[in-house]
Structures are given as C-alpha cells and as structure tokens.
Design an enzyme around this catalytic site. Structure first.
Site, short mmCIF file in Angstrom:
data_model
loop_
_atom_site.label_atom_id
_atom_site.label_comp_id
_atom_site.label_asym_id
_atom_site.label_seq_id
_atom_site.Cartn_x
_atom_site.Cartn_y
_atom_site.Cartn_z
N MET A 90 40.25 35.34 41.69
CA MET A 90 41.47 35.73 42.41
C MET A 90 42.22 34.49 42.90
SD MET A 90 40.93 39.36 44.30
CE MET A 90 40.07 38.74 45.76
N SER B 87 34.75 24.93 45.05
CA SER B 87 33.67 24.37 44.23
C SER B 87 32.81 25.45 43.58
CB SER B 87 32.78 23.46 45.09
OG SER B 87 33.52 22.38 45.60
N GLY B 88 32.71 26.61 44.22
CA GLY B 88 31.95 27.70 43.62
C GLY B 88 32.57 28.17 42.32
N HIS B 89 33.89 28.36 42.32
CA HIS B 89 34.57 28.75 41.09
C HIS B 89 34.41 27.68 40.01
CE1 HIS B 89 37.11 30.94 44.19
NE2 HIS B 89 36.75 31.92 43.39
N LEU C 62 40.90 28.54 44.39
CA LEU C 62 39.65 28.06 43.79
C LEU C 62 38.97 27.01 44.66
CD1 LEU C 62 40.79 27.70 40.05
CD2 LEU C 62 39.89 29.72 41.24
N SER D 100 33.57 30.63 50.06
CA SER D 100 34.46 31.77 49.86
C SER D 100 35.90 31.32 50.09
CB SER D 100 34.12 32.91 50.83
OG SER D 100 35.13 33.90 50.83
N GLN E 232 41.50 46.67 44.12
CA GLN E 232 40.23 46.53 44.84
C GLN E 232 40.42 46.39 46.34
OE1 GLN E 232 39.39 42.84 42.58
NE2 GLN E 232 38.56 42.03 44.48
#
Length: 277
Positions: free
Chosen positions: A28, A33-35, A31, A183, A59
C-alpha cells in the site's frame, strides 16, 4: 524501471517477459525496510519483480484511516529503483473498481476472526485486490510478510481453493533494533509512543515462553497478558494463541503454535505475532 498506472499498461510492459518468471510484491506504499526486504527476497525467486502500490479502499471499514493513510509515491518509486525493482504498478481506485464493480470474496469464517473480528471488511477486501493484481500482472509468485500471518495463511488457502497457480512466499518480519515490527502506520506515533510500542515484541516472547512452560495454563496466561497490556497503556483488540498450520483455536496448547496480538496506541493500530515451534 518502468512506472505504470493502469492494467493495459502493466500488461504491455510485462508482455516481453511472457517466458520469464514474474514476481509480485503487493504493497500500500509508504515503503520501509520491511517492504524492501520482500523485494530483495523476491529477486531470489523471480526474473522480473513488480511492486504494486495501491491503498485498497475495500479493506477499510467506515471510520478507519483510508483517507489519511500515508502516501508518498515519489519517495516510494525512488526506493524501488534503488532496490532493483523492474516495474512499479500504481493503479487508481477508479481503475481497479470502476462504476458497476460489485464482486466480493468471502473466504470463510476465518476472515471474521483475529484481525477480521474488529475490521469487518479487512480480509475479504484484501482477497479481492490480490486476485485482481495477480490476474493483471500474470504473476507466477507473490510474497507477503510474516507480520501479516493471517493474511498470508488465508491467501494461500484462497489460491489453493480456486486453483490459482501462484506461489505465495513468506517474507520474514523486519524489526527495529528494539524489536518493534516495522509498519507504515508508525508515522502516526510520537517518539514517546514508539518507545512504548517497543514493549510489544518482548512481551510476545514472554507470553510464548509462559505457554511453553505451562501448556495447560493457556487461558490464564492469555488473561494475564491482556491485563498487562492494558497496564502498559495499550487498548487491546486481541491477544490469542492459535495453531500455526490451521489458525484454529487449541483446547490444549501444542506446537507449532503462534501468538497473535493487535493493540491500539493512540490513533495507531499495531499488530505482531511470534511462532512457537
């Protein structure tokens, strides 16, 4: 790197890669570091990597943060280019759900548990957009993060049930140095709230250890855990332990299991989970 904004364009730019393995990283945006870790993992499995950026209205329930969800397209595209992404797909809500769109997906009772219990449109709304994205891109594989384990599990179920021949890969949860699962919604938190949120990962590990030490004390451990979260200043949505392979409740604790939590801190909803193997 190509940037495309509608289904005709994404199909046109991917057409030369018909005989190559296409990997989709659905996001979504906003962005972090997780993405990007999902991108790097996908590059090990696919010849062509496409990142989708789409804040999916299906959603979100009324009163949630659809309108204020962080959007930073230019920065996101720069991060994708630096990570070696081949295509960034940024469809509009009007393009994804034109006038007359009325199709829905109901993946079953598990869509109304855990995150789906308090977010009525969440799981089934995600399933609609994931089906559309894999069909629009002709992806051979897709990757989702372990932090969203319920969504990962149910996406695999959906694709299996509907014979959608797309492999759903699992990416590791990326955490801050203090253990907080990254997140995009952390932008809603103050520095003091971030410090408070750092409590959650260690708390989950502690609950997991208690369950391992006392498998017959599951109800009491979870009840104490909820009380502890409230004492630490969190509003508890859920704290639950589930079978890792089915997501079902367990009358008697056994491994592999997974402890899930969702809490509110200020205006921010935080989720996390840990595997007990």
């Amino acid at each position: 790197m190509e940037i495309v904004r509608d289904v005709e364009s994404v199909r046109a730019v991917l057409r030369p890669f018909t005989n190559r393995k296409i990997g989709l990283v659905p996001t979504m945006g906003a962005l972090h570091s997780g993405h990007l870790s999902l991108v790097h993992e996908m590059k090990k499995h696919a010849d062509v990597v496409i990142v989708s950026i789409f804040v999916n209205p299906l959603q979100f329930s009324p009163g949630e943060d659809y309108e204020k969800y962080p959007r930073c397209e230019e920065v996101d595209c720069e991060k994708c280019a630096s990570a070696g992404v081949d295509v960034v797909y940024i469809p509009s809500a009007e393009g994804m759900y034109p006038d007359g769109f009325s199709t829905s997906v109901d993946i079953g009772p598990m869509a109304r548990e855990l995150c789906g219990a308090s977010r009525q449109n969440f799981i089934n709304g995600i399933m609609v957009v994931l089906i559309k994205l894999v069909m629009q891109t002709n992806a051979h594989c897709m990757i989702l993060g372990e932090k969203d384990y319920q969504m990962l599990h149910l996406t695999r179920q959906l694709f299996r049930d509907l014979n959608i021949g797309v492999d759903v890969l699992q990416g590791n949860t990326v955490r801050s140095a203090e253990g907080l699962a990254l997140s995009s919604r952390h932008q809603y938190l103050s520095s003091a709230e971030i410090t408070k949120a750092n409590f959650l990962y260690g708390f989950l590990l502690e609950v997991g250890q208690q369950l391992s030490d006392d498998p017959h004390g599951q109800q009491e451990i979870i009840a104490r855990g909820k009380l502890r979260l409230e004492q630490e200043g969190f509003e508890v949505d859920y704290l639950e332990v589930r079978d890792n392979n089915t997501l079902e409740h367990m009358q008697t604790f056994r491994k592999p299991a997974r402890v899930f939590l969702a809490v509110y801190l200020g205006n921010c909803r935080l989720i996390d989970n840990v595997l007990l193997a």
